[in-house]
Write an enzyme that holds these catalytic residues in place. Structure first.
Site, PDB file in Angstrom:
ATOM      1  N   LYS A  13       0.813  -1.220   0.000  1.00  0.00           N
ATOM      2  CA  LYS A  13       0.000   0.000   0.000  1.00  0.00           C
ATOM      3  C   LYS A  13       0.848   1.272   0.000  1.00  0.00           C
ATOM      4  O   LYS A  13       0.622   2.163  -0.802  1.00  0.00           O
ATOM      5  CB  LYS A  13      -0.880   0.061   1.268  1.00  0.00           C
ATOM      6  CG  LYS A  13      -2.152  -0.732   1.190  1.00  0.00           C
ATOM      7  CD  LYS A  13      -3.154  -0.272   2.254  1.00  0.00           C
ATOM      8  CE  LYS A  13      -2.611  -0.253   3.667  1.00  0.00           C
ATOM      9  NZ  LYS A  13      -2.568  -1.558   4.337  1.00  0.00           N
ATOM     10  N   ARG A 127      10.154  -8.507   6.554  1.00  0.00           N
ATOM     11  CA  ARG A 127      10.576  -7.144   6.880  1.00  0.00           C
ATOM     12  C   ARG A 127      10.381  -6.823   8.360  1.00  0.00           C
ATOM     13  O   ARG A 127      10.636  -5.706   8.795  1.00  0.00           O
ATOM     14  CB  ARG A 127       9.839  -6.130   6.004  1.00  0.00           C
ATOM     15  CG  ARG A 127       8.423  -5.846   6.448  1.00  0.00           C
ATOM     16  CD  ARG A 127       7.746  -4.851   5.533  1.00  0.00           C
ATOM     17  NE  ARG A 127       6.449  -4.494   6.049  1.00  0.00           N
ATOM     18  CZ  ARG A 127       5.421  -4.070   5.312  1.00  0.00           C
ATOM     19  NH1 ARG A 127       5.556  -3.948   4.015  1.00  0.00           N
ATOM     20  NH2 ARG A 127       4.282  -3.754   5.863  1.00  0.00           N
TER      21      ARG A 127
HETATM   22  P1  ADP Z   1      -1.165  -2.353   7.838  1.00  0.00           P
HETATM   23  O1  ADP Z   1      -2.040  -2.297   6.641  1.00  0.00           O
HETATM   24  O2  ADP Z   1       0.189  -2.915   7.552  1.00  0.00           O
HETATM   25  O3  ADP Z   1      -1.794  -3.030   9.038  1.00  0.00           O
HETATM   26  P2  ADP Z   1      -1.415   0.572   8.405  1.00  0.00           P
HETATM   27  O4  ADP Z   1      -0.245   1.450   8.604  1.00  0.00           O
HETATM   28  O5  ADP Z   1      -2.308   0.849   7.265  1.00  0.00           O
HETATM   29  O6  ADP Z   1      -0.783  -0.890   8.310  1.00  0.00           O
HETATM   30  O7  ADP Z   1      -2.303   0.543   9.746  1.00  0.00           O
HETATM   31  C1  ADP Z   1      -1.714   0.308  11.003  1.00  0.00           C
HETATM   32  C2  ADP Z   1      -2.763   0.283  12.116  1.00  0.00           C
HETATM   33  O8  ADP Z   1      -3.429   1.552  12.190  1.00  0.00           O
HETATM   34  C3  ADP Z   1      -3.903  -0.727  11.965  1.00  0.00           C
HETATM   35  O9  ADP Z   1      -3.544  -2.019  12.402  1.00  0.00           O
HETATM   36  C4  ADP Z   1      -4.972  -0.084  12.855  1.00  0.00           C
HETATM   37  O10 ADP Z   1      -4.696  -0.316  14.229  1.00  0.00           O
HETATM   38  C5  ADP Z   1      -4.792   1.400  12.583  1.00  0.00           C
HETATM   39  N1  ADP Z   1      -5.667   1.896  11.503  1.00  0.00           N
HETATM   40  C6  ADP Z   1      -5.265   2.382  10.293  1.00  0.00           C
HETATM   41  N2  ADP Z   1      -6.315   2.740   9.541  1.00  0.00           N
HETATM   42  C7  ADP Z   1      -7.427   2.464  10.277  1.00  0.00           C
HETATM   43  C8  ADP Z   1      -8.830   2.595  10.058  1.00  0.00           C
HETATM   44  N3  ADP Z   1      -9.325   3.064   8.907  1.00  0.00           N
HETATM   45  N4  ADP Z   1      -9.667   2.209  11.053  1.00  0.00           N
HETATM   46  C9  ADP Z   1      -9.208   1.732  12.208  1.00  0.00           C
HETATM   47  N5  ADP Z   1      -7.900   1.579  12.488  1.00  0.00           N
HETATM   48  C10 ADP Z   1      -7.013   1.940  11.540  1.00  0.00           C
END
Ligand code: ADP
Length: 189
Positions: A13, A127
């Site tokens: 992403k 990673r």
């Molecule tokens: P990944 O897709 O690798 O889990 P992200 O950086 O996109 O990593 O998200 C990390 C964390 O941030 C998620 O595990 C969650 O705890 C929180 N998070 C991100 N976006 C959302 C969302 N839209 N709603 C709720 N929690 C979110």
């Protein structure tokens, strides 16, 4: 241009968000990064979301809404956005649609990066530790993948029904994935 990027952890992403945003000259809004920044800065929001991030659980919808609304409005004034990591629940998607309608800010496409679960696990474990994230222990990684399957995957049907879902094979080279996204967006498919 207003884009959503929906993909499981490890699908690439962040990398694709940067490339696609740069191509259109729009802002990337990464909810994970916004949240990690709040935690690092020790803000009130950061303190209340920290435990969710550490466990790999989703942050409650009301907390997400305020964070995302402000960022989206600001980016939209500058010409558009690619929203990486939102929505992730059906409630967030419904709320987002309602809000977009009110603001007359229709979304052009929801991009889904498709990567098989074993490949995701391989990448994330590979990673692990490299980015200093508090949620990259093996048990937490497995939990984040499960949360995607149970809670986020249903959103794909919604965007398919709305006719704005663009599915891209995320197991190709980084450049090929970007090329497929851009081709799909320009053909409107
Ligand atoms: P990944 O897709 O690798 O889990 P992200 O950086 O996109 O990593 O998200 C990390 C964390 O941030 C998620 O595990 C969650 O705890 C929180 N998070 C991100 N976006 C959302 C969302 N839209 N709603 C709720 N929690 C979110």
């Amino acid at each position: 241009m207003r884009l959503l990027l929906i993909a499981p952890p490890g699908a690439g992403k962040g990398t694709q968000a940067k490339a696609v945003s740069a191509h259109y000259g729009i802002d990337t809004i990464s909810t994970g990064e916004l949240l990690r920044r709040e935690v690092a800065a020790g803000t009130r929001l950061g303190l209340s979301v920290r435990e969710y991030l550490d466990r790999g659980d989703l942050v409650p919808d009301p907390l997400m809404r305020d964070l995302v609304t402000a960022a989206v409005q600001e980016a939209d004034r500058r010409g558009g956005f690619l929203l990486d990591g939102y929505p992730r629940t059906l409630a967030q998607a419904e709320e987002g649609r309602r809000w977009a309608r009110e603001q007359a800010m229709p979304v052009d496409a929801a991009i889904y990066l498709e990567v098989s679960p074993p490949e995701l696990l391989r990448r994330l474990l590979g990673r692990s530790g490299a980015e200093g994230r508090s949620d990259d222990r093996e048990a937490t990684i497995r939990h984040r993948l499960e949360v995607f399957e149970t809670t986020t995957r249903p959103l794909l049907d919604l965007y398919r029904e709305l006719g704005i879902l663009l599915t891209v094979d995320g197991e190709q080279s980084v450049e090929a994935v970007t090329a497929d996204i851009l081709a799909g967006l320009s053909s409107g498919s």
